[in-house]
Enzyme design. Sequence first.
Site, short mmCIF file in Angstrom:
data_model
loop_
_atom_site.label_atom_id
_atom_site.label_comp_id
_atom_site.label_asym_id
_atom_site.label_seq_id
_atom_site.Cartn_x
_atom_site.Cartn_y
_atom_site.Cartn_z
N GLY A 94 0.70 -1.25 0.14
CA GLY A 94 0.09 -0.07 0.01
C GLY A 94 0.94 1.27 -0.04
O GLY A 94 1.24 1.63 -1.08
N SER A 95 1.28 1.60 1.18
CA SER A 95 1.83 2.70 1.33
C SER A 95 3.69 2.90 0.67
O SER A 95 4.01 3.86 0.03
CB SER A 95 2.38 3.25 2.69
OG SER A 95 0.96 3.25 3.40
N ARG B 276 -14.82 20.73 25.22
CA ARG B 276 -14.86 19.66 24.45
C ARG B 276 -15.61 19.98 22.70
O ARG B 276 -14.81 19.45 22.20
CB ARG B 276 -15.71 18.50 25.06
CG ARG B 276 -15.38 18.08 26.36
CD ARG B 276 -16.56 17.16 26.80
NE ARG B 276 -17.13 15.99 25.96
CZ ARG B 276 -18.06 15.30 26.54
NH1 ARG B 276 -18.62 15.60 27.56
NH2 ARG B 276 -18.48 14.03 25.74
N GLU C 216 -5.39 7.32 0.45
CA GLU C 216 -4.55 8.25 -0.03
C GLU C 216 -3.30 8.71 0.92
O GLU C 216 -2.65 9.62 1.06
CB GLU C 216 -5.32 9.76 0.01
CG GLU C 216 -6.36 9.68 -1.08
CD GLU C 216 -6.20 9.59 -2.39
OE1 GLU C 216 -4.81 9.64 -2.94
OE2 GLU C 216 -6.82 9.08 -3.23
C1 LIG Z 1 -12.03 2.88 2.15
C2 LIG Z 1 -10.92 2.73 1.30
C3 LIG Z 1 -10.90 3.07 0.15
C4 LIG Z 1 -9.82 2.87 -0.71
N1 LIG Z 1 -9.64 3.37 -2.07
C5 LIG Z 1 -8.60 3.11 -3.07
C6 LIG Z 1 -8.75 3.14 -4.28
O1 LIG Z 1 -9.81 3.84 -4.91
N2 LIG Z 1 -7.53 2.90 -5.09
C7 LIG Z 1 -6.67 2.57 -4.41
O2 LIG Z 1 -5.33 2.10 -5.25
N3 LIG Z 1 -6.39 2.44 -2.94
C8 LIG Z 1 -7.42 2.57 -2.42
N4 LIG Z 1 -7.53 2.18 -0.80
C9 LIG Z 1 -6.45 1.77 -0.23
C10 LIG Z 1 -5.41 2.81 0.42
O3 LIG Z 1 -4.80 3.63 -0.36
C11 LIG Z 1 -4.43 1.84 1.42
O4 LIG Z 1 -4.97 1.39 2.42
C12 LIG Z 1 -3.30 2.84 1.66
O5 LIG Z 1 -2.39 3.40 0.75
C13 LIG Z 1 -2.45 2.09 2.86
O6 LIG Z 1 -1.80 1.22 2.30
P1 LIG Z 1 -1.96 0.05 3.24
O7 LIG Z 1 -3.28 -0.46 3.71
O8 LIG Z 1 -1.48 -1.17 2.49
O9 LIG Z 1 -1.36 0.08 4.40
P2 LIG Z 1 0.25 0.00 4.85
O10 LIG Z 1 1.24 0.84 4.02
O11 LIG Z 1 0.80 -1.57 4.62
O12 LIG Z 1 0.32 0.34 6.38
C14 LIG Z 1 -0.20 -0.70 7.20
C15 LIG Z 1 0.12 -0.38 8.71
O13 LIG Z 1 1.34 -0.59 9.13
C16 LIG Z 1 1.93 0.73 9.41
N5 LIG Z 1 3.20 0.89 9.02
C17 LIG Z 1 3.77 0.52 7.50
N6 LIG Z 1 4.88 0.72 7.41
C18 LIG Z 1 5.35 1.62 8.46
C19 LIG Z 1 6.65 2.02 8.95
N7 LIG Z 1 7.80 2.05 8.27
N8 LIG Z 1 6.73 2.77 10.28
C20 LIG Z 1 5.41 2.70 11.02
N9 LIG Z 1 4.31 2.02 10.57
C21 LIG Z 1 4.37 1.44 9.36
C22 LIG Z 1 0.86 1.90 8.92
O14 LIG Z 1 0.98 3.00 9.77
C23 LIG Z 1 -0.59 1.27 8.95
O15 LIG Z 1 -1.05 1.06 10.12
C24 LIG Z 1 -8.47 2.54 -0.23
C25 LIG Z 1 -8.69 2.13 1.10
C26 LIG Z 1 -9.76 2.12 1.91
C27 LIG Z 1 -9.76 1.85 3.24
#
Ligand SMILES: Cc1cc2nc3c(=O)[nH]c(=O)nc-3n(C[C@H](O)[C@H](O)[C@H](O)COP(=O)(O)OP(=O)(O)OC[C@H]3O[C@@H](n4cnc5c(N)ncnc54)[C@H](O)[C@@H]3O)c2cc1C
Length: 668
Positions: free
Chosen positions: A158-159, A348, A444
Site C-alpha cells: 500500500g504505502s 470539548r 491516500e
Molecule cells: C475505504 C478505502 C478506499 C480506498 N480506495 C482506494 C482506491 O480507490 N485506490 C487504491 O489504489 N487504493 C485505495 N485504498 C487503499 C489505500 O490507499 C491504502 O489502504 C493505503 O495506501 C495504505 O496502504 P495499506 O493499507 O497497504 O497500509 P500499509 O502501508 O501496509 O500500512 C499498514 C499499517 O502498518 C503501518 N506501517 C507500515 N509501514 C510502517 C513504517 N515504516 N513505520 C511505521 N508504521 C508503518 C501503517 O501505519 C499502517 O497502520 C482504499 C482504502 C480504503 C480503506
Amino acid sequence: MFSEERISNLPQDVLNECRQKASFDWRKLKIFMEGEESIEFCNRIAGLLQNDPVFDHQWQTLTQKQAEEVTHKRWSKLVDYDVFDSKHGVPLNLKKIGDFVKTVEYYDAGLAIRYMLGSISVAIILMSQGTAKHKPLVDALLQNKIVGCLCLTELSHGSNTKSFQTEVTYENGELVFNTPNMESIKCWSANLATSATHALVFGQLIVNRVCHGLHAFVIQVRNLHTMEPLPGITIGSVGEIVGSWNGVSTGWMEFRNFRTSVNAMLDRNCNISSDGTYTSKFKNPNLQHAAVLGALAFNRIAVIMKGAIACELAAVIAIRYSMVHGTRRQFGPNQHEEILLPPARTHRMFPILASAYVIAMFHRKLNDHFNNYTMRVVQGEQTKILAELAKEIHVLSTVCKAVSTWMGNRALSEARLACSEHGFLKSSRLNDLRDDMDPSQTYEGDNYLIVQQAAYYLMDMARKESPDSPLGSVQFLKQKIDNFSGFTEDVLTAYKWLIHYLAREGIRCVQSSVQAGKSPFYARNNAQMYYIQPLATAFAEYTMLNWNIETSAQAPDDLQDVLRKICTIFALTNLEKYLSFLYIGGYCVGPEFGRTIQAELFNKEDELSGDAISLCDVIAPNDFLLHSILGSSDGRVSERVFREFQIASNDRPEWLPNLIGTLNRSKL
Ligand SMILES: Cc1cc2nc3c(=O)[nH]c(=O)nc-3n(C[C@H](O)[C@H](O)[C@H](O)COP(=O)(O)OP(=O)(O)OC[C@H]3O[C@@H](n4cnc5c(N)ncnc54)[C@H](O)[C@@H]3O)c2cc1C
C-alpha cells in the site's frame, strides 16, 4: 447583485435566544468565508437534491447490494443534472468542482467519492501526467461517458509504492499487463467492482528487460456495451465495507497478459520510442517516481476537505444539540441563570468548531494554489520554481491530509459522546458520519506514514542555509527564534520555536542511531514517535493557522474579532499538546507559559459562547443535507427524537406469540 438576504432565513425557534447573543452578522461571515458565487452554486446543487425523490433519505442500514444500487441511481441523476454543462466542454475550475463535491459530500460521502473518482480525479491526473493523445479520455471522463477508478494499492503493498509488483512490459509497440502473484493483485479500488470502464493503473514499466520503476497507465477495463472485463482482466469485489463506502463498489483486479496500445502510458515526463527506447525527463529515478505520485495531490487535497466537513458536521450537530437539550439536562444552575454551556462542554466542543473553520479556510487556499499549479503544468511550463512548488504542495497536502483527518475523526467521536445516549441513534447521523470518515486516515496514504515525508522535507530544509519555498511555508526556518520571554496572544512564535527544535532533534536522533550502526530505515523509524510525527503535525497546524491569520486579516472589521478568537482557540488547543516538548527543549521555564496557555484557552472559549450558534449557522449545510435529528436549525431536538421513537414503536414483532408461549410455559 448578491445580497445577504439571498441566504435563507433561519427558523425563528428555540435557538433564537442563542442567535441573538452573536457579536457578528452570520450572513456576512458566510459570504466572507465562501464567496457569493460559491454560495449560489452550492444552494443550487442542494436544491436539486432536495427536490428530487431519488435523494430522499432515511437512516436505515442498507445491505451492500442495496447501497450500491441506490448510490448508482443517485450518481446517474447527478450525471443527468450536468451541473458543469459538459456538452460545451467542462472548464477545469477546481473551485467549482470542489464546491460541487463538498455539497454532495454533506449529503453522502460515498456518492461524492463515486462521482469524483469516476470522473474528476482520474481526468486531472491524465491532464497533468498525460499528453494530447489522452485528451479524448479526459473529455469522456469529465462528461461522464466513461467511469474511472484508481488502481495503486496491491494485496500486499500500500504505502510502500516502490514495492508495487504489477508489471507492464513493452512488447512490439504494445504494453502487456501482468500481476505476477497474488500479492500483486490490485485491490481497494473504488468504483472498480461493478462500474469502472477505465482504470488508472500504477505498475513497474519494463522495457527491453530493464525495469524503469513505477509509471502510470490509463486502460479500458470493461466492454462498454456488456460491462464484462476485457480479455486478460479479472475483476471482483472486496466485500462489505464500513459506512457509505459500502455503496461505492470497491474492487480488485488481476491481469493475465492483458495487452493494450503503448498510448496507455501517461507520457508527459517519459517516452518509449517506436524502436523501443525508453527516455525520461528525470535523470534521477527517485524524481520520476515522485512525479508519478505527485499527481495524486488533488485527491489528498480533497481529503483535507473531508476533515473540514467532519469537524463542521460534528460541531453543528453537537453544539446545536447541547445548546437546547444538553444544557437542560446538566446538573447545576436553573434555567434563569445566565449560562449557555458549562466550561467542560465548551472545552470539548469549541476546539472542534475552531478546527472546522481553520481547516476549511486553509483547504480553500491550498486548493487555489493547486488549481494555479495545474494550469501551469497543463500549459507546458517546466521551470525550476514549478518543480519546487510541486514539492511544497505535495508536502502540505500529505501532512495536512493526515492532521485534518485525525482532527475530523476525533471531532465526530467527541460529538457523538457529547450528545450522550441520543448520539448513538442512527438518526443522529454521527455514527454513520464517523464510519464514513474513519478510513480517510489510511487511504491516500496511511497517516502515520505520510507525515514522515513532510518531516524529512522539513529536516532537509532546516539543514539548508536559505530554506526557500514558493508558497513561503518554510521561510521561518531561516529566522532565529528566541525563547519565551512573556506571553502574547501570538503563539505562532512558540510554534516556530517548536518546529525548529523538533527538526534539530529529529536530525540528531537519526544521526546518532546511524552512528551506532543502525540502518537509515531503522534510524528514521526510531525517531518517528518523539520527533518526526510531532514535527510534521506541528508544521501542519502552524501552516493552517498562519494562512488563516493572513486570510482573517482581510475580513471586514466587524468580523475580525470573532475570527481572531477562532484562530486563538485552534492555536492554544493544539499547542497545549506540545507543552512537554516546549519545557523539555527549554523554550520556557516555570509555570507562566503553561498556565497562561490553559487560562487563555478557557477565556477565549468563554468569550465565544455567545457566538457559537451563529458560527455553526455559517458553516452548517441546510437541514436536508445535514440530516440529523439532533442538529436541525430549529433546535427542536426533543420533538424529533420522540418522533423517531414513535416511528420505531409501531411494529408488533412476528415473534411475539413465541415470547408469550415461552413465558406461559415457564410459569408451569
Ligand atoms: C475505504 C478505502 C478506499 C480506498 N480506495 C482506494 C482506491 O480507490 N485506490 C487504491 O489504489 N487504493 C485505495 N485504498 C487503499 C489505500 O490507499 C491504502 O489502504 C493505503 O495506501 C495504505 O496502504 P495499506 O493499507 O497497504 O497500509 P500499509 O502501508 O501496509 O500500512 C499498514 C499499517 O502498518 C503501518 N506501517 C507500515 N509501514 C510502517 C513504517 N515504516 N513505520 C511505521 N508504521 C508503518 C501503517 O501505519 C499502517 O497502520 C482504499 C482504502 C480504503 C480503506
